[in-house]
Write a protein that holds these residues in place. Structure first.
Motif, PDB file in Angstrom:
ATOM      1  N   GLU A 247       7.552   0.954   2.208  1.00 17.87           N
ATOM      2  CA  GLU A 247       7.966   0.093   1.084  1.00 17.87           C
ATOM      3  C   GLU A 247       7.480  -1.339   1.297  1.00 17.87           C
ATOM      4  O   GLU A 247       6.996  -1.992   0.373  1.00 17.87           O
ATOM      5  CB  GLU A 247       9.480   0.097   0.959  1.00 17.87           C
ATOM      6  N   THR A 248       7.605  -1.822   2.533  1.00 20.23           N
ATOM      7  CA  THR A 248       7.202  -3.196   2.851  1.00 20.23           C
ATOM      8  C   THR A 248       5.703  -3.370   2.668  1.00 20.23           C
ATOM      9  O   THR A 248       5.239  -4.340   2.041  1.00 20.23           O
ATOM     10  CB  THR A 248       7.601  -3.541   4.294  1.00 20.23           C
ATOM     11  N   LEU A 249       4.910  -2.435   3.223  1.00 19.67           N
ATOM     12  CA  LEU A 249       3.450  -2.548   3.142  1.00 19.67           C
ATOM     13  C   LEU A 249       2.947  -2.411   1.707  1.00 19.67           C
ATOM     14  O   LEU A 249       1.854  -2.885   1.376  1.00 19.67           O
ATOM     15  CB  LEU A 249       2.797  -1.491   4.030  1.00 19.67           C
ATOM     16  N   ALA A 250       3.726  -1.722   0.843  1.00 19.09           N
ATOM     17  CA  ALA A 250       3.310  -1.545  -0.553  1.00 19.09           C
ATOM     18  C   ALA A 250       3.676  -2.739  -1.423  1.00 19.09           C
ATOM     19  O   ALA A 250       3.301  -2.783  -2.603  1.00 19.09           O
ATOM     20  CB  ALA A 250       3.952  -0.272  -1.121  1.00 19.09           C
ATOM     21  N   HIS A 251       4.394  -3.724  -0.875  1.00 21.36           N
ATOM     22  CA  HIS A 251       4.800  -4.886  -1.671  1.00 21.36           C
ATOM     23  C   HIS A 251       3.568  -5.673  -2.105  1.00 21.36           C
ATOM     24  O   HIS A 251       2.709  -6.025  -1.281  1.00 21.36           O
ATOM     25  CB  HIS A 251       5.746  -5.770  -0.857  1.00 21.36           C
ATOM     26  N   PRO A 252       3.445  -5.987  -3.405  1.00 21.55           N
ATOM     27  CA  PRO A 252       2.196  -6.601  -3.903  1.00 21.55           C
ATOM     28  C   PRO A 252       1.893  -7.982  -3.335  1.00 21.55           C
ATOM     29  O   PRO A 252       0.723  -8.353  -3.204  1.00 21.55           O
ATOM     30  CB  PRO A 252       2.417  -6.659  -5.423  1.00 21.55           C
ATOM     31  N   SER A 253       2.898  -8.779  -3.006  1.00 22.64           N
ATOM     32  CA  SER A 253       2.639 -10.145  -2.552  1.00 22.64           C
ATOM     33  C   SER A 253       2.843 -10.315  -1.048  1.00 22.64           C
ATOM     34  O   SER A 253       3.070 -11.425  -0.574  1.00 22.64           O
ATOM     35  CB  SER A 253       3.564 -11.118  -3.311  1.00 22.64           C
ATOM     36  N   LEU A 254       2.727  -9.224  -0.303  1.00 23.58           N
ATOM     37  CA  LEU A 254       2.966  -9.266   1.147  1.00 23.58           C
ATOM     38  C   LEU A 254       1.821  -9.991   1.850  1.00 23.58           C
ATOM     39  O   LEU A 254       0.648  -9.688   1.633  1.00 23.58           O
ATOM     40  CB  LEU A 254       3.103  -7.843   1.695  1.00 23.58           C
ATOM     41  N   SER A 255       2.147 -10.947   2.704  1.00 23.92           N
ATOM     42  CA  SER A 255       1.122 -11.660   3.465  1.00 23.92           C
ATOM     43  C   SER A 255       0.706 -10.836   4.681  1.00 23.92           C
ATOM     44  O   SER A 255       1.411  -9.913   5.100  1.00 23.92           O
ATOM     45  CB  SER A 255       1.657 -13.011   3.931  1.00 23.92           C
ATOM     46  N   ASN A 256      -0.445 -11.189   5.255  1.00 24.09           N
ATOM     47  CA  ASN A 256      -0.918 -10.489   6.449  1.00 24.09           C
ATOM     48  C   ASN A 256       0.051 -10.670   7.616  1.00 24.09           C
ATOM     49  O   ASN A 256       0.279  -9.733   8.397  1.00 24.09           O
ATOM     50  CB  ASN A 256      -2.314 -10.996   6.845  1.00 24.09           C
ATOM     51  N   ALA A 257       0.630 -11.848   7.725  1.00 26.38           N
ATOM     52  CA  ALA A 257       1.579 -12.108   8.812  1.00 26.38           C
ATOM     53  C   ALA A 257       2.831 -11.248   8.662  1.00 26.38           C
ATOM     54  O   ALA A 257       3.351 -10.691   9.647  1.00 26.38           O
ATOM     55  CB  ALA A 257       1.962 -13.586   8.837  1.00 26.38           C
ATOM     56  N   ALA A 258       3.309 -11.102   7.425  1.00 23.09           N
ATOM     57  CA  ALA A 258       4.496 -10.276   7.190  1.00 23.09           C
ATOM     58  C   ALA A 258       4.198  -8.801   7.429  1.00 23.09           C
ATOM     59  O   ALA A 258       5.043  -8.060   7.960  1.00 23.09           O
ATOM     60  CB  ALA A 258       4.998 -10.484   5.763  1.00 23.09           C
ATOM     61  N   ALA A 259       2.985  -8.373   7.054  1.00 18.10           N
ATOM     62  CA  ALA A 259       2.600  -6.976   7.300  1.00 18.10           C
ATOM     63  C   ALA A 259       2.560  -6.685   8.795  1.00 18.10           C
ATOM     64  O   ALA A 259       3.028  -5.622   9.252  1.00 18.10           O
ATOM     65  CB  ALA A 259       1.241  -6.693   6.660  1.00 18.10           C
ATOM     66  N   GLN A 260       1.999  -7.614   9.575  1.00 25.57           N
ATOM     67  CA  GLN A 260       1.958  -7.433  11.028  1.00 25.57           C
ATOM     68  C   GLN A 260       3.360  -7.439  11.627  1.00 25.57           C
ATOM     69  O   GLN A 260       3.673  -6.646  12.521  1.00 25.57           O
ATOM     70  CB  GLN A 260       1.102  -8.528  11.670  1.00 25.57           C
ATOM     71  N   GLN A 261       4.228  -8.303  11.109  1.00 26.84           N
ATOM     72  CA  GLN A 261       5.614  -8.332  11.572  1.00 26.84           C
ATOM     73  C   GLN A 261       6.312  -7.004  11.275  1.00 26.84           C
ATOM     74  O   GLN A 261       7.085  -6.495  12.107  1.00 26.84           O
ATOM     75  CB  GLN A 261       6.371  -9.482  10.900  1.00 26.84           C
ATOM     76  N   ALA A 262       6.024  -6.433  10.108  1.00 24.03           N
ATOM     77  CA  ALA A 262       6.635  -5.153   9.738  1.00 24.03           C
ATOM     78  C   ALA A 262       6.175  -4.041  10.677  1.00 24.03           C
ATOM     79  O   ALA A 262       6.978  -3.205  11.114  1.00 24.03           O
ATOM     80  CB  ALA A 262       6.286  -4.813   8.293  1.00 24.03           C
ATOM     81  N   ARG A 263       4.876  -4.018  11.000  1.00 25.40           N
ATOM     82  CA  ARG A 263       4.356  -2.989  11.918  1.00 25.40           C
ATOM     83  C   ARG A 263       4.975  -3.143  13.308  1.00 25.40           C
ATOM     84  O   ARG A 263       5.317  -2.149  13.959  1.00 25.40           O
ATOM     85  CB  ARG A 263       2.834  -3.065  11.987  1.00 25.40           C
ATOM     86  N   GLU A 264       5.087  -4.376  13.766  1.00 26.15           N
ATOM     87  CA  GLU A 264       5.678  -4.611  15.088  1.00 26.15           C
ATOM     88  C   GLU A 264       7.165  -4.238  15.097  1.00 26.15           C
ATOM     89  O   GLU A 264       7.663  -3.693  16.087  1.00 26.15           O
ATOM     90  CB  GLU A 264       5.495  -6.073  15.489  1.00 26.15           C
ATOM     91  N   ALA A 265       7.853  -4.503  13.988  1.00 25.99           N
ATOM     92  CA  ALA A 265       9.273  -4.138  13.899  1.00 25.99           C
ATOM     93  C   ALA A 265       9.439  -2.622  13.908  1.00 25.99           C
ATOM     94  O   ALA A 265      10.355  -2.088  14.560  1.00 25.99           O
ATOM     95  CB  ALA A 265       9.886  -4.732  12.636  1.00 25.99           C
ATOM     96  N   PHE A 266       8.566  -1.921  13.183  1.00 28.15           N
ATOM     97  CA  PHE A 266       8.644  -0.453  13.195  1.00 28.15           C
ATOM     98  C   PHE A 266       8.376   0.094  14.595  1.00 28.15           C
ATOM     99  O   PHE A 266       9.063   1.014  15.052  1.00 28.15           O
ATOM    100  CB  PHE A 266       7.650   0.154  12.206  1.00 28.15           C
ATOM    101  N   LEU A 267       7.369  -0.483  15.276  1.00 31.06           N
ATOM    102  CA  LEU A 267       7.056  -0.034  16.635  1.00 31.06           C
ATOM    103  C   LEU A 267       8.246  -0.269  17.568  1.00 31.06           C
ATOM    104  O   LEU A 267       8.555   0.581  18.416  1.00 31.06           O
ATOM    105  CB  LEU A 267       5.817  -0.770  17.151  1.00 31.06           C
ATOM    106  N   SER A 268       8.919  -1.392  17.403  1.00 35.62           N
ATOM    107  CA  SER A 268      10.115  -1.654  18.216  1.00 35.62           C
ATOM    108  C   SER A 268      11.199  -0.611  17.945  1.00 35.62           C
ATOM    109  O   SER A 268      11.888  -0.156  18.866  1.00 35.62           O
ATOM    110  CB  SER A 268      10.657  -3.060  17.914  1.00 35.62           C
ATOM    111  N   GLY A 269      11.332  -0.224  16.675  1.00 35.92           N
ATOM    112  CA  GLY A 269      12.293   0.821  16.333  1.00 35.92           C
ATOM    113  C   GLY A 269      11.914   2.161  16.933  1.00 35.92           C
ATOM    114  O   GLY A 269      12.777   2.904  17.427  1.00 35.92           O
ATOM    115  N   LEU A 270      10.616   2.489  16.899  1.00 37.94           N
ATOM    116  CA  LEU A 270      10.129   3.719  17.530  1.00 37.94           C
ATOM    117  C   LEU A 270      10.432   3.716  19.016  1.00 37.94           C
ATOM    118  O   LEU A 270      10.898   4.720  19.583  1.00 37.94           O
ATOM    119  CB  LEU A 270       8.619   3.859  17.282  1.00 37.94           C
TER     120      LEU A 270
END
Length: 490
Positions: free
Chosen positions: A439-462
C-alpha cells in the motif's frame, strides 16, 4: 492349506490404485493452494488494496476454518460416510475457489477463502481414511499413506512453479481457477473408484463446543491482528478477552461431556504433547516465513513472481525429499534425535533470514529454505506418527485428528501472530503512509526517501518475526530433548 492361503496378503486392485490417484489430486490442490497464495499476495494486495489486518485475514481465515472444523467433520464422516463428506467438501472447495478468483473486494475474498476452508476441512482427514480403506494389506496401506504424505509435500514444491508461470501470463485469479477443473474430474471419478467408509462407533457432535472453539479462536486472533495493525483500543481488548473466555469455556466443557471434540486426556502423555507442540510451532514458523519472504523478495528486492518461485524451489525440493527419506533417517538416528533435529534445523534456517538486507538477500533466503526444509520435512512426516504411536490403539483416530488440527491452527497462527509482529514493527518504524508495504509503495506521491524507509521498516519486521519464530523452535527443541525418553514408541 486354506489357512496358509488366507494369510498371504492380497495385492490391491488396479481400481484401488486409481482411487488413490483420484484422492491425491485433491491433496495436491490443498498443498499447492497454500504456497501459491503466499506467492500471489503482492498481486492480490496491489489489486484489492486490503488493509493490513484484511491482508492477514485473507491469508489465515482458511486455516482457522479448517482447524476449527477438522475434528467435528471427522465425526461427521464417521457417522454419515467419508465418501459423501469428501464429495460435498470438494464441491464447496471448488465453489470457494471460483469465488476467490472472481473477488473484487478484500471482504469478498475473505468470505470465499472461508468457504474454501469449509470444504478443505473435509478433504485431508476423509481422504486419508478412504485411502486406508482401499488397501486392506498393511504393507500396501503404509505405502499408500506414504505416497499421500509425499504428494502433500510435493504440492508445496510445484505450487510456486505453477503459480509463477500462471502469474507471469494471467491475472492473480488464475491460480485459483485451476482448482475448478480438478474438482470436476474428482466428482466424476469418485463415485466409480472410491467406496464409502464409516466408523463402527461414533459419538454425537457437540454444537456448543464447536461454537466456543470457532468464536474463541477468531475473536482472540482478531484482537491481536487489529492491535498490531492499528494500535490498541477498547474494541480489540474486548474481543481478545471474549476470545480467551470462550476458549477457557471450550476446554472446560471438553472435560465434562461424553464425546468431546478435543480429548484432553491424551495430553497427559508427554510424548504426545511434545509431538503436537512440534506440529503447531513448526507450522507457525513455516507460514509466517513463507508469507513474509514472498513479500520481501518481490516488494523489497524487486524480483518478479517467477524468479521468486524459482528461488523457493530448492527448499521445497529438499522438503519433499526429506519427507520421502524420513524413515531411513529415523532408522539411523532414532525417533527422539530426529524429532529434536526438526526444531534445531528449522530454528537455524529461520535465523539465516536475519542476514537479509534491502539490497541483497536472495542467497540468504535460499540457504534458509534449504536448512529449514530438512526440518519441515522431518516434522511433516514424524509428528502424526509419533503422536499416534504414543497413545493406545483405540484412541489413535483421536490422536491423528488432533495432530492434523495442530498443523492447520499452526499454519493460521503463524501469519496471525508472527505476521502481526512484523505489522507492528512496520507501523512503528515505517513512514506512516499506509499499514502495509505494498500500500505504501503504491502511494502516488511517495518520495524515494519514504519508499526506502518503508522497505527498511518491513525488513525490520521480517527480522523481528524470524527472531521470535527461531527462538520458539529452539525452546521447544530444548524441551523435547529434556522431557522425551531416550527411545520413543513405534
Amino acid at each position: 492349506m486354506n489357512t496358509h492361503t488366507l494369510s498371504i496378503p492380497q495385492p490391491a486392485s488396479r481400481k484401488a490404485w486409481l482411487g488413490l490417484l483420484t484422492v491425491l489430486a485433491l491433496v495436491l490442490l490443498v498443498a499447492m493452494d497454500g504456497s501459491v497464495l503466499y506467492l500471489a499476495m503482492p498481486r492480490v494486495t496491489s489489486a484489492l488494496l486490503p488493509t493490513a489486518d484484511q491482508a492477514l485475514w485473507i491469508l489465515d481465515i482458511y486455516g482457522f476454518v479448517v482447524g476449527s472444523l477438522l475434528i467435528a467433520f471427522g465425526n461427521l464422516g464417521d457417522r454419515y460416510g467419508r465418501q459423501k463428506l469428501i464429495m460435498a467438501g470438494a464441491v464447496i472447495f471448488g465453489l470457494g475457489s471460483l469465488g476467490v478468483a472472481c473477488s473484487t473486494t478484500p471482504a469478498s475474498m475473505i468470505g470465499f477463502r472461508a468457504l474454501m476452508g469449509l470444504g478443505g476441512a473435509t478433504l485431508l482427514p476423509s481422504g486419508l481414511a478412504i485411502v486406508s480403506a482401499l488397501f486392506p494389506d498393511p504393507r500396501q496401506r503404509a505405502q499408500a499413506i506414504g505416497i499421500f504424505a509425499a504428494t502433500f509435500a510435493a504440492g508445496f514444491a510445484i505450487g510456486p512453479i505453477i503459480g509463477g508461470l500462471l502469474l507471469q501470463r494471467y491475472d492473480w485469479g488464475a491460480v485459483f481457477l485451476i482448482n475448478v477443473p480438478v474438482v470436476l474430474v474428482f466428482l466424476l471419478a469418485a463415485p466409480v473408484l472410491l467406496r464409502e467408509v464409516r466408523a463402527a462407533r461414533h459419538g454425537r457432535i457437540d454444537l456448543p463446543s464447536l461454537v466456543l472453539s470457532c468464536a474463541g479462536i477468531l475473536s482472540f486472533i482478531y484482537s491481536i491482528k487489529s492491535a498490531a495493525a492499528a494500535g490498541f483500543a477498547l474494541q480489540q481488548a474486548v474481543a481478545g478477552a471474549a476470545g480467551l473466555l470462550a476458549l477457557a469455556a471450550f476446554v472446560r466443557r471438553q472435560a465434562t461431556i461424553p464425546f468431546p471434540l478435543l480429548d484432553l486426556s491424551l495430553f497427559k502423555d508427554r510424548i504426545f504433547s511434545i509431538a503436537i507442540l512440534t506440529g503447531l510451532v513448526s507450522l507457525v514458523v513455516w507460514s509466517a516465513a513463507g508469507y513474509l519472504s514472498g513479500i520481501y523478495l518481490q516488494s523489497v528486492l524487486g524480483h518478479d513472481v517467477f524468479t521468486t518461485a524459482l528461488l523457493a524451489l530448492p527448499g521445497a525440493v529438499v522438503l519433499t525429499a526429506t519427507c520421502v527419506g524420513t524413515s531411513r533417517i529415523v532408522e539411523r538416528t532414532g525417533r527422539k534425535a530426529a524429532l529434536v533435529a526438526t526444531h534445531l534445523l528449522i530454528s537455524l534456517g529461520v535465523f539465516l533470514l536475519l542476514f537479509t538486507t534491502t539490497e541483497a538477500g536472495a542467497a540468504a533466503f535460499v540457504a534458509s529454505t534449504l536448512v529449514a526444509g530438512v526440518g519441515y520435512g522431518l516434522s511433516f512426516s514424524l509428528v502424526a506418527e509419533v503422536a499416534v504411536s504414543a497413545v493406545p490403539e483405540a484412541r489413535a483416530g483421536a490422536a491423528g485428528s488432533i495432530a492434523e488440527t495442530s498443523n492447520e491452527i499452526g499454519n493460521a497462527l503463524g501469519i496471525a501472530l508472527l505476521g502481526s509482529v512484523a505489522a507492528l514493527v512496520f507501523r512503528l518504524a515505517g513512514p506512516g503512509v499506509a499499514g502495509t508495504l505494498n500500500e505504501t509503495l503504491a502511494h502516488p506521491s511517495l518520495s524515494n526517501a519514504a519508499a526506502q524507509q518503508a522497505r527498511e521498516a518491513f525488513l525490520s519486521g521480517l527480522h523481528a518475526a524470524a527472531g521470535v519464530g527461531g527462538l520458539l523452535m529452539l525452546l521447544v527443541g530444548i524441551a523435547a530433548w529434556i522431557w522425551l525418553p531416550r527411545r520413543l514408541p513405534g
